[in-house]
Design a protein around this motif. Structure first.
Motif, PDB file in Angstrom:
ATOM      1  N   ALA A  78      12.393   0.177   4.734  1.00 40.57           N
ATOM      2  CA  ALA A  78      11.022   0.556   4.053  1.00 40.57           C
ATOM      3  C   ALA A  78      10.608   0.040   2.819  1.00 40.57           C
ATOM      4  O   ALA A  78       9.455  -0.095   2.811  1.00 40.57           O
ATOM      5  CB  ALA A  78      11.468   2.128   3.640  1.00 40.57           C
ATOM      6  N   PHE A  79      11.368  -0.531   2.020  1.00 43.46           N
ATOM      7  CA  PHE A  79      10.915  -1.041   0.805  1.00 43.46           C
ATOM      8  C   PHE A  79      10.600  -2.477   1.219  1.00 43.46           C
ATOM      9  O   PHE A  79       9.360  -3.238   0.569  1.00 43.46           O
ATOM     10  CB  PHE A  79      12.272  -1.487  -0.026  1.00 43.46           C
ATOM     11  CG  PHE A  79      12.109  -2.253  -1.432  1.00 43.46           C
ATOM     12  CD1 PHE A  79      11.588  -1.405  -2.434  1.00 43.46           C
ATOM     13  CD2 PHE A  79      12.360  -3.596  -1.213  1.00 43.46           C
ATOM     14  CE1 PHE A  79      11.133  -2.305  -3.617  1.00 43.46           C
ATOM     15  CE2 PHE A  79      11.906  -4.359  -2.427  1.00 43.46           C
ATOM     16  CZ  PHE A  79      11.422  -3.744  -3.760  1.00 43.46           C
ATOM     17  N   ASP A  80      11.089  -3.229   2.252  1.00 43.53           N
ATOM     18  CA  ASP A  80      10.553  -4.632   2.625  1.00 43.53           C
ATOM     19  C   ASP A  80       9.222  -4.395   3.334  1.00 43.53           C
ATOM     20  O   ASP A  80       8.491  -5.219   3.094  1.00 43.53           O
ATOM     21  CB  ASP A  80      11.566  -4.962   3.700  1.00 43.53           C
ATOM     22  CG  ASP A  80      12.776  -5.594   3.056  1.00 43.53           C
ATOM     23  OD1 ASP A  80      13.069  -5.879   1.896  1.00 43.53           O
ATOM     24  OD2 ASP A  80      13.821  -5.615   3.997  1.00 43.53           O
ATOM     25  N   LEU A  81       9.014  -3.264   3.885  1.00 45.71           N
ATOM     26  CA  LEU A  81       7.697  -3.034   4.672  1.00 45.71           C
ATOM     27  C   LEU A  81       6.801  -2.863   3.540  1.00 45.71           C
ATOM     28  O   LEU A  81       5.570  -3.119   3.425  1.00 45.71           O
ATOM     29  CB  LEU A  81       7.677  -1.877   5.392  1.00 45.71           C
ATOM     30  CG  LEU A  81       6.468  -1.311   6.238  1.00 45.71           C
ATOM     31  CD1 LEU A  81       6.081  -2.409   7.075  1.00 45.71           C
ATOM     32  CD2 LEU A  81       6.477  -0.078   6.881  1.00 45.71           C
ATOM     33  N   ARG A  82       7.106  -1.999   2.483  1.00 44.60           N
ATOM     34  CA  ARG A  82       6.078  -1.714   1.336  1.00 44.60           C
ATOM     35  C   ARG A  82       5.900  -3.089   0.727  1.00 44.60           C
ATOM     36  O   ARG A  82       4.836  -3.320   0.263  1.00 44.60           O
ATOM     37  CB  ARG A  82       6.791  -0.872   0.367  1.00 44.60           C
ATOM     38  CG  ARG A  82       7.008   0.542   0.986  1.00 44.60           C
ATOM     39  CD  ARG A  82       5.664   1.297   0.550  1.00 44.60           C
ATOM     40  NE  ARG A  82       5.696   2.696   1.057  1.00 44.60           N
ATOM     41  CZ  ARG A  82       4.810   3.581   0.888  1.00 44.60           C
ATOM     42  NH1 ARG A  82       3.608   3.220   0.432  1.00 44.60           N
ATOM     43  NH2 ARG A  82       5.185   5.052   1.207  1.00 44.60           N
ATOM     44  N   GLU A  83       6.945  -4.056   0.409  1.00 44.87           N
ATOM     45  CA  GLU A  83       6.691  -5.212  -0.139  1.00 44.87           C
ATOM     46  C   GLU A  83       5.674  -6.376   0.511  1.00 44.87           C
ATOM     47  O   GLU A  83       4.954  -6.919   0.186  1.00 44.87           O
ATOM     48  CB  GLU A  83       7.978  -5.747  -0.379  1.00 44.87           C
ATOM     49  CG  GLU A  83       7.982  -7.242  -1.249  1.00 44.87           C
ATOM     50  CD  GLU A  83       9.417  -7.690  -1.508  1.00 44.87           C
ATOM     51  OE1 GLU A  83       9.385  -8.164  -2.654  1.00 44.87           O
ATOM     52  OE2 GLU A  83      10.271  -7.782  -0.734  1.00 44.87           O
ATOM     53  N   LYS A  84       5.969  -6.204   2.043  1.00 53.23           N
ATOM     54  CA  LYS A  84       5.073  -6.859   2.685  1.00 53.23           C
ATOM     55  C   LYS A  84       3.666  -6.402   2.837  1.00 53.23           C
ATOM     56  O   LYS A  84       2.742  -7.440   2.613  1.00 53.23           O
ATOM     57  CB  LYS A  84       5.716  -6.902   4.382  1.00 53.23           C
ATOM     58  CG  LYS A  84       4.778  -7.800   5.415  1.00 53.23           C
ATOM     59  CD  LYS A  84       5.655  -7.760   6.686  1.00 53.23           C
ATOM     60  CE  LYS A  84       4.986  -8.526   7.770  1.00 53.23           C
ATOM     61  NZ  LYS A  84       5.492  -8.647   8.929  1.00 53.23           N
TER      62      LYS A  84
END
Length: 428
Positions: free
Chosen positions: A31-37
């Motif tokens: 979820a964090f990686d998706l938010r960062e992307k």
């Protein structure tokens, strides 16, 4: 519950929690990686829009290639290679970020393309009450025609984490579950240990009571025989056995009853002025028979002069009796016990020194716990309930005193007790 089942429950529960925790960590990271992307995509679009606005102000067409380059997770540079007005740049950045719903404080800098040096920079707080009020003199006048700018987000990671509300909540719930599991496991193991200890206590108590009762019953049967009157010596012998076993049984009952009263919330001390040396003499006298049976000796070195203290006479007597009785029981040679008293500030020190089997450092940490008995393997030559020293400690603490033990295996033990002259314990 058997030990095997407890271990199985612990292993399965631990395996389940570890699996759930790893799964939670995996999806939180996803979820964090998706938010960062998503943030990086929005930032690329916003910064390209700023570059196009700068080109438009300089009467140039929009860039064909993407001028945005991400140098780190929270630092971006935009190669416009043209004149940049600091005031316009800041306004363009604010507008583009607002349109892309990027509400994070940022720092920006303008760099000279010829020497890669920053010629101007500033920190923008989007939560400022007057973000649009700028003084024209605040921005420098740039004369060069070739610049690029960079944007840095110091709170990017914390901001992204703050947006992951449901994941933060679920992680907190997971942490609570782990803490609750650890606490439950602790309670289960503690209850099982107490169950084992209580079972051993009941077995010991049964044996301790059964032996003197059986001896008394047998002696009574012998005394019922009319012919025993013709043998006075035998009659006296069995009468002595009944008396000794009765005293033994009484002492065991008193020890159990002692612990029934030693609850931190229920101890009722009858405080009065007592002479400690007199109590020591009386206690030694009550143990005279046990000392003679073991061919032992109790000596005194009573150096204290201020021997009157405020204490509960019965409980202090029981303290000394328990310690002296242990010194006699836990000795494989002829018992030699020494009682020492000395004056110190505010009170008196009583030391009971013996030549017994000694206590290991490991066991010294536990001897004052209720039901604890030093393990002797399969040898049960010394019986007891594991209550005596716990009782001693609780009573000493109730008198606002202290107790310490100094011992080593095979070198005997020294129990040191401090009792204050004045005791302000209220009757409860």
């Amino acid at each position: 519950m058997s030990r095997y089942r407890i271990r199985l429950v612990i292993i399965l529960a631990t395996f389940s929690l570890v699996g759930i925790t790893l799964t939670q960590m995996f999806w939180v990271r996803k979820a964090f990686d998706l938010r960062e992307k998503q943030f990086n995509n929005s930032m690329n679009i916003a910064l390209k829009g700023v570059a196009d606005e700068i080109n438009r102000c300089n009467n140039l067409p929009p860039s064909v290639q993407n001028p945005v380059e991400q140098l780190s997770t929270n630092y971006y540079t935009v190669r416009v290679n043209n004149f940049i007005d600091p005031y316009q740049l800041e306004e363009f950045l604010k507008n583009e970020f607002k349109n892309r719903e990027i509400a994070k404080d940022f720092e920006y800098g303008i760099y000279d393309c010829s020497n890669e040096k920053m010629v101007y920079g500033d920190y923008v707080n989007l939560e400022s009450k007057n973000p649009n009020q700028k003084q024209a003199t605040r921005f420098p006048k740039l004369d060069n025609d070739s610049y690029y700018f960079g944007v840095y987000f110091p709170t990017k990671d914390t901001g992204l984490l703050a947006q992951m509300g449901i994941w933060t909540f679920s992680s907190l719930v997971m942490l609570i579950v782990i803490v609750f599991f650890a606490y439950t496991l602790f309670v289960i193991l503690k209850q099982r240990r107490l169950s084992v200890i209580q079972k051993e206590f009941v077995n010991n108590m049964t044996h301790e009571f059964k032996t003197p009762i059986s001896t008394i019953a047998i002696s009574a049967e012998v005394l019922k025989n009319p012919s025993i009157i013709e043998d006075p010596e035998r009659l006296q012998n069995y009468a002595s056995i009944i008396r000794e076993e009765s005293v033994r049984l009484k002492n065991q009952v008193e020890r159990v009853l002692q612990m029934a009263t030693v609850d931190k919330e229920k101890v009722n001390l009858k405080i009065e002025k007592v002479n400690l040396h007199d109590i020591i003499s009386q206690t030694i006298q009550s143990l005279k028979l046990s000392v003679e049976n073991s061919a032992g000796n109790i000596s005194c070195d009573l150096q204290a002069r201020h021997t009157c203290i405020e204490a509960d006479k019965l409980h202090v007597t029981n303290i000394l009796y328990n310690l002296l009785d242990n010194a006699l029981k836990y000795c494989k040679v002829v018992p030699k016990i020494k009682i020492v008293t000395e004056d110190i500030t505010r009170g008196i020190i009583i030391k009971i020194v013996d030549n017994g089997i000694g206590i290991s450092m490991e066991n010294q940490k536990n001897i004052f716990k209720r039901f604890f008995r030093v393990s002797t393997g399969n040898i049960h030559d010394v019986k007891g309930f594991g209550l005596g020293l716990n009782y001693v400690r609780e009573i000493v603490m109730a008198h606002k005193g202290e107790i310490n033990v100094y011992s080593s295996i095979g070198q005997g033990s020294t129990f040191s007790i401090f009792l204050p002259h004045e005791n302000h314990t209220k009757k409860r």
